[in-house]
Design a protein around this motif. Structure first.
Motif, PDB file in Angstrom:
ATOM      1  N   GLN A 195      64.609  51.258   9.356  1.00  0.00           N
ATOM      2  CA  GLN A 195      63.458  50.393   9.011  1.00  0.00           C
ATOM      3  C   GLN A 195      62.439  50.646   8.022  1.00  0.00           C
ATOM      4  O   GLN A 195      62.539  51.860   7.544  1.00  0.00           O
ATOM      5  N   GLY A 196      61.947  49.554   7.116  1.00  0.00           N
ATOM      6  CA  GLY A 196      61.085  50.024   5.925  1.00  0.00           C
ATOM      7  C   GLY A 196      59.778  50.855   6.536  1.00  0.00           C
ATOM      8  O   GLY A 196      59.213  50.759   7.667  1.00  0.00           O
ATOM      9  N   GLU A 197      59.291  51.501   5.650  1.00  0.00           N
ATOM     10  CA  GLU A 197      58.204  52.214   5.898  1.00  0.00           C
ATOM     11  C   GLU A 197      57.048  51.401   6.350  1.00  0.00           C
ATOM     12  O   GLU A 197      56.036  51.788   6.938  1.00  0.00           O
ATOM     13  N   ASP A 198      56.720  50.381   5.524  1.00  0.00           N
ATOM     14  CA  ASP A 198      55.867  49.446   5.752  1.00  0.00           C
ATOM     15  C   ASP A 198      56.105  48.127   6.649  1.00  0.00           C
ATOM     16  O   ASP A 198      54.963  47.327   6.865  1.00  0.00           O
ATOM     17  N   VAL A 199      56.896  48.193   7.348  1.00  0.00           N
ATOM     18  CA  VAL A 199      57.472  47.070   8.232  1.00  0.00           C
ATOM     19  C   VAL A 199      57.660  47.646   9.490  1.00  0.00           C
ATOM     20  O   VAL A 199      58.203  48.734   9.783  1.00  0.00           O
ATOM     21  N   SER A 200      56.824  47.055  10.463  1.00  0.00           N
ATOM     22  CA  SER A 200      57.154  47.384  11.775  1.00  0.00           C
ATOM     23  C   SER A 200      58.447  47.148  12.439  1.00  0.00           C
ATOM     24  O   SER A 200      59.220  46.191  11.881  1.00  0.00           O
ATOM     25  N   PRO A 201      59.140  48.084  13.301  1.00  0.00           N
ATOM     26  CA  PRO A 201      60.473  47.760  13.512  1.00  0.00           C
ATOM     27  C   PRO A 201      60.428  46.650  14.601  1.00  0.00           C
ATOM     28  O   PRO A 201      59.551  46.176  15.178  1.00  0.00           O
ATOM     29  N   PRO A 202      61.785  45.846  14.839  1.00  0.00           N
ATOM     30  CA  PRO A 202      61.993  45.068  15.985  1.00  0.00           C
ATOM     31  C   PRO A 202      61.421  45.475  17.212  1.00  0.00           C
ATOM     32  O   PRO A 202      61.629  46.669  17.613  1.00  0.00           O
ATOM     33  N   ALA A 203      61.017  44.575  18.095  1.00  0.00           N
ATOM     34  CA  ALA A 203      60.817  45.113  19.585  1.00  0.00           C
ATOM     35  C   ALA A 203      61.930  45.631  20.371  1.00  0.00           C
ATOM     36  O   ALA A 203      61.822  46.542  21.018  1.00  0.00           O
ATOM     37  N   VAL A 204      63.146  45.127  20.048  1.00  0.00           N
ATOM     38  CA  VAL A 204      64.349  45.479  20.979  1.00  0.00           C
ATOM     39  C   VAL A 204      65.545  45.228  19.477  1.00  0.00           C
ATOM     40  O   VAL A 204      65.296  44.551  18.535  1.00  0.00           O
ATOM     41  N   THR A 205      66.387  45.941  19.915  1.00  0.00           N
ATOM     42  CA  THR A 205      68.106  45.809  19.088  1.00  0.00           C
ATOM     43  C   THR A 205      68.779  44.858  19.766  1.00  0.00           C
ATOM     44  O   THR A 205      68.363  44.501  20.980  1.00  0.00           O
ATOM     45  N   VAL A 206      69.447  44.160  19.289  1.00  0.00           N
ATOM     46  CA  VAL A 206      70.433  43.333  19.856  1.00  0.00           C
ATOM     47  C   VAL A 206      71.421  43.697  21.122  1.00  0.00           C
ATOM     48  O   VAL A 206      71.354  43.229  22.305  1.00  0.00           O
ATOM     49  N   PRO A 207      71.802  44.940  21.137  1.00  0.00           N
ATOM     50  CA  PRO A 207      72.461  45.522  22.246  1.00  0.00           C
ATOM     51  C   PRO A 207      71.745  45.756  23.257  1.00  0.00           C
ATOM     52  O   PRO A 207      71.757  45.737  24.540  1.00  0.00           O
ATOM     53  N   GLN A 208      70.502  46.392  22.807  1.00  0.00           N
ATOM     54  CA  GLN A 208      69.242  46.510  24.116  1.00  0.00           C
ATOM     55  C   GLN A 208      68.893  45.246  24.760  1.00  0.00           C
ATOM     56  O   GLN A 208      68.908  45.079  25.809  1.00  0.00           O
ATOM     57  N   LEU A 209      68.721  44.214  24.064  1.00  0.00           N
ATOM     58  CA  LEU A 209      68.535  42.882  24.612  1.00  0.00           C
ATOM     59  C   LEU A 209      69.505  42.226  25.344  1.00  0.00           C
ATOM     60  O   LEU A 209      69.372  41.696  26.514  1.00  0.00           O
ATOM     61  N   GLU A 210      70.717  42.658  25.078  1.00  0.00           N
ATOM     62  CA  GLU A 210      71.811  42.013  25.785  1.00  0.00           C
ATOM     63  C   GLU A 210      71.813  42.636  27.094  1.00  0.00           C
ATOM     64  O   GLU A 210      72.268  42.184  28.055  1.00  0.00           O
ATOM     65  N   ARG A 211      71.769  44.113  27.165  1.00  0.00           N
ATOM     66  CA  ARG A 211      71.511  44.612  28.422  1.00  0.00           C
ATOM     67  C   ARG A 211      70.407  44.111  29.322  1.00  0.00           C
ATOM     68  O   ARG A 211      70.450  44.135  30.551  1.00  0.00           O
ATOM     69  N   ILE A 212      69.326  44.088  28.534  1.00  0.00           N
ATOM     70  CA  ILE A 212      68.134  43.330  29.299  1.00  0.00           C
ATOM     71  C   ILE A 212      68.539  41.920  30.138  1.00  0.00           C
ATOM     72  O   ILE A 212      68.082  41.726  31.130  1.00  0.00           O
ATOM     73  N   VAL A 213      69.201  41.140  29.215  1.00  0.00           N
ATOM     74  CA  VAL A 213      69.333  39.774  29.443  1.00  0.00           C
ATOM     75  C   VAL A 213      70.279  39.794  30.639  1.00  0.00           C
ATOM     76  O   VAL A 213      70.307  39.037  31.589  1.00  0.00           O
ATOM     77  N   ARG A 214      71.398  40.870  30.446  1.00  0.00           N
ATOM     78  CA  ARG A 214      72.164  40.786  31.683  1.00  0.00           C
ATOM     79  C   ARG A 214      71.685  41.303  33.093  1.00  0.00           C
ATOM     80  O   ARG A 214      72.079  40.457  34.047  1.00  0.00           O
ATOM     81  N   LYS A 215      70.745  42.145  32.811  1.00  0.00           N
ATOM     82  CA  LYS A 215      70.108  42.667  34.143  1.00  0.00           C
ATOM     83  C   LYS A 215      69.344  41.593  34.631  1.00  0.00           C
ATOM     84  O   LYS A 215      69.359  41.153  36.018  1.00  0.00           O
ATOM     85  N   VAL A 216      68.652  40.426  33.839  1.00  0.00           N
ATOM     86  CA  VAL A 216      67.616  39.472  34.258  1.00  0.00           C
ATOM     87  C   VAL A 216      68.406  38.440  34.902  1.00  0.00           C
ATOM     88  O   VAL A 216      68.252  37.907  35.920  1.00  0.00           O
ATOM     89  N   ALA A 217      69.673  38.140  34.325  1.00  0.00           N
ATOM     90  CA  ALA A 217      70.556  37.205  34.764  1.00  0.00           C
ATOM     91  C   ALA A 217      71.051  37.488  36.488  1.00  0.00           C
ATOM     92  O   ALA A 217      71.271  36.620  37.294  1.00  0.00           O
ATOM     93  N   VAL A 218      71.525  38.970  36.378  1.00  0.00           N
ATOM     94  CA  VAL A 218      72.067  38.919  37.544  1.00  0.00           C
ATOM     95  C   VAL A 218      71.020  39.052  38.847  1.00  0.00           C
ATOM     96  O   VAL A 218      71.224  38.537  40.001  1.00  0.00           O
ATOM     97  N   LEU A 219      69.853  39.558  38.442  1.00  0.00           N
ATOM     98  CA  LEU A 219      68.591  39.591  39.536  1.00  0.00           C
ATOM     99  C   LEU A 219      68.257  38.161  39.769  1.00  0.00           C
ATOM    100  O   LEU A 219      68.104  37.569  40.762  1.00  0.00           O
ATOM    101  N   THR A 220      68.112  37.114  38.902  1.00  0.00           N
ATOM    102  CA  THR A 220      67.948  35.752  39.088  1.00  0.00           C
ATOM    103  C   THR A 220      69.127  35.059  39.863  1.00  0.00           C
ATOM    104  O   THR A 220      68.500  34.478  40.892  1.00  0.00           O
TER     105      THR A 220
END
Length: 629
Positions: free
Chosen positions: A325-350
């Motif tokens: 990430q750039g020095e003056d730009v904040s990083p994204p809240a999540v990465t794509v693999p990280q979000l894929e894992r989160i969505v997968r857990k949410v989908a199974v729980l739902t």
């Protein structure tokens, strides 16, 4: 002379082959560099810093040993520090001057001795053995054998902050390849002390680029020596010994002639000449086979290009996205693999919660309008088994990912998910919010996109988008005014003062619940009853993420009420369908009030744009129904 040259070739070949073999045996360097640390403070957590992980180039093999459960995860250093907060923990670092790992206590002070660290000699590269990822557990309970004064601590297992996590019993070994800015957290269950033995291994370059040429060159010299040796033998056998010129002496009288002996052929003395040729032919394959066997096929035996070595040390893609990430730009809240894992857990729980009508489990992953609408569905289905289930939340694939640019909390991310089991179903867009580092992402909005919806271009997931302030004047309409303006259109139709700002074409929700639909409901109602409509901004937070066209994707909520009352004295009204099931009233003289929750997703253009605000998706459901007081 041929014998001399053959002997010289044999000697040189032996020397070269021995040197080549010695480079791969006696003089071979270790395949890895290993450093270890022993944590003796009894802390519940240990953190391996980026300096320790990148003490040597190449991938990192982590071996952790200790009693009981072992948990290991890696994430951005800022996220790991935020999760730990002021918790006492051991911090494993690296000192370049000594080339050893260091260990010190960080966080709250505690009356425990400081941990120590030791370094071990280089060892052979271990084989990685990653383990499966555990399910989320919010907090640990004291296990048997825990100290009497041990209090339950936070369990890091299952946190949405981690890019990847591993767990095992007693021994855990895994191999990762992380760039700068990534830290590892090691724990047990949040209550028991963290594992005590931590070892880091890095692959070492023990290639021997001269071994192959030396062995191959020695084999060639050996072949040349054999050829010279065979040629010398052939020459010696053909010559049949030396010839000498004797001096002339006095003439001797002639003797009678003796019978001439039968001449002896050369083949009878030396054997057939073809035997030498056959020997030569037999030796050549043996030498060639030996040459190939000794020289080997491994790339470690031969010189390699710099591009190959640099490619081997490149970090894993998911980790690179997290750290680059750039020095003056904040990083994204999540990465794509990280979000894929989160969505997968949410989908199974739902899926499980929808099937079991488990409101408690659902509340661990849903909040706001999305939770309110689903809980009402559970109440209705508990009484009416034929009532349809909520729209299923697909697990993959993610066709769009838009995380917020932030390193603080709360954090927001929006994603669009296509149902891979049924591509004909419209994609689902969800907006998730994380309130703190120890909280998981919760689904606040879950809507189905309109069939004709065109989601605007957004920034890449590796960059993310800034969160737009609710009262921002840089858009065609401030985000916090979108819900009220659209609600006015649903009640007044084209006569609303905001009608020209919103696109009517393709807005199927306006067709379903707009002015025309309300007029039809009023017309179909018996003359003995009256109906009144009310609409207001919902309790959901207004969330707006920037798009590439300087506009924004805005998520809002609306609550709409329908109040039905009898007109004549003694008359009653009878609710039907879900309203009847939820209220438990079959007939009432007082009247019935039903409340519908509506989740809406819009694209709002930039201020001054000639484009209109477009409804991208929506979700509606009955959330309450009760008899009037």
């Amino acid at each position: 002379m041929r014998f001399v040259l053959a002997i010289v070739a044999f000697v040189l070949a032996a020397v070269m082959i021995m040197l080549g073999i010695a480079q791969r045996t006696v003089f071979l360097e270790p395949a890895s560099t290993s450093l270890s640390a022993t944590v003796e403070g009894g802390d519940r957590y240990a953190v391996i810093t980026p300096e320790a992980l990148r003490a040597y180039p190449g991938s990192q093999t982590i071996t952790v040993s200790g009693p009981g459960t072992i948990f290991l995860a890696y994430g951005r250093s800022a996220d790991v520090d935020a999760w730990l907060a002021d918790e006492a923990h051991a911090e494993i670092g690296f000192t370049p001057r000594t080339g050893k790992l260091t260990s010190k206590r960080s966080g709250e002070a505690a009356p425990r001795p400081a941990p120590t660290a030791t370094a071990t000699a280089p060892a052979a590269a271990p084989t990685p053995a990653p383990t499966a990822t555990p399910t989320a557990t919010p907090a640990a309970t004291p296990a048997p054998g825990a100290p009497a004064d041990a209090e339950p601590g936070a369990n890091p297992a299952g946190s949405d902050l981690w890019l990847e996590e591993f767990t095992a019993d007693r021994d855990l070994k895994t191999r990762i390849n992380v760039p700068a800015g990534i830290s590892l957290i090691v724990a047990s269950d949040g209550t028991q002390p963290a594992p005590t033995e931590i070892t880091l291994d890095w692959p070492a370059d023990n290639s021997t680029p001269l071994a192959g040429p030396l062995i191959a060159g020695g084999a060639v010299l050996l072949l040349i020596g054999l050829i010279l040796y065979l040629l010398a033998l052939m020459h010696m056998r053909r010559s049949r010994g030396p010839r000498r010129n004797l001096p002339k002496g006095p003439r001797m009288p002639r003797l009678p002639r003796a019978p001439r002996p039968k001449s002896i052929k050369a083949s009878e003395i030396t054997g057939p000449r073809r035997s030498i040729t056959r020997s030569f032919r037999a030796v050549v394959p043996v030498v060639l086979v030996s040459s190939l066997a000794l020289s080997g096929c491994s790339a470690d035996f031969w010189p390699s290009t710099s591009s190959e070595s640099s490619a081997a040390a490149s970090p894993s893609p998911s980790a690179s996205e997290a750290a680059k990430q750039g020095e003056d730009v904040s990083p994204p809240a999540v990465t794509v693999p990280q979000l894929e894992r989160i969505v997968r857990k949410v989908a199974v729980l739902t899926r499980d919660a929808d099937a079991a009508l488990d409101a408690t489990s659902l509340a661990t992953r849903f909040t706001g309008p999305a939770l309110e609408q689903r809980l009402a569905n559970y109440k209705i289905r508990a009484k009416d088994k034929k009532y349809p289930t909520p729209l299923a939340l697909p697990a993959s694939p993610l066709t769009l990912t838009l995380p917020q640019q932030t390193s603080t909390w709360p954090r927001v991310v929006m994603t669009v998910i296509q149902d891979k089991e049924d591509p004909a179903v419209a994609p689902t867009a969800i907006v998730l919010r994380q309130d703190g580092p120890r909280e998981n992402f919760l689904v606040e909005y879950a809507v189905q996109l309109e069939p004709a919806a065109q989601v605007p271009e957004v920034a890449p997931a590796t960059i993310g988008a800034p969160l737009i302030a609710p009262d921002s004047r840089l858009l065609l309409m401030p985000p916090d005014q979108i819900a009220a303006a659209y609600a006015d259109i649903l009640v007044k139709g084209d006569t609303s003062e905001f009608a020209d700002l919103f696109e009517a074409k393709g807005d199927t929700f306006r067709t379903q619940v707009g002015l025309e639909a309300k007029t039809k409901k009023r017309t179909d109602l018996p003359k003995t009853a009256s109906i009144a409509f009310g609409i207001a901004v919902g309790t959901g937070k207004t969330i707006a993420l920037a798009t590439n066209d300087s506009g924004s994707i805005v998520a809002v909520s609306i609550k709409e009420t329908e109040t039905v009352k009898p007109v004549d004295a003694g008359a009653t009204v009878s609710p039907s369908g879900a309203s009847k099931t939820l209220s438990g009233v079959s007939a009432t003289a007082k009247g019935i009030q039903s409340v519908y929750g509506e989740q809406l997703l819009f694209h709002v253009p930039a201020a001054g744009s000639k484009d209109k605000i477009v409804l991208l998706g929506f979700a509606q459901g009955l959330i309450s129904s009760a008899e009037l007081k």
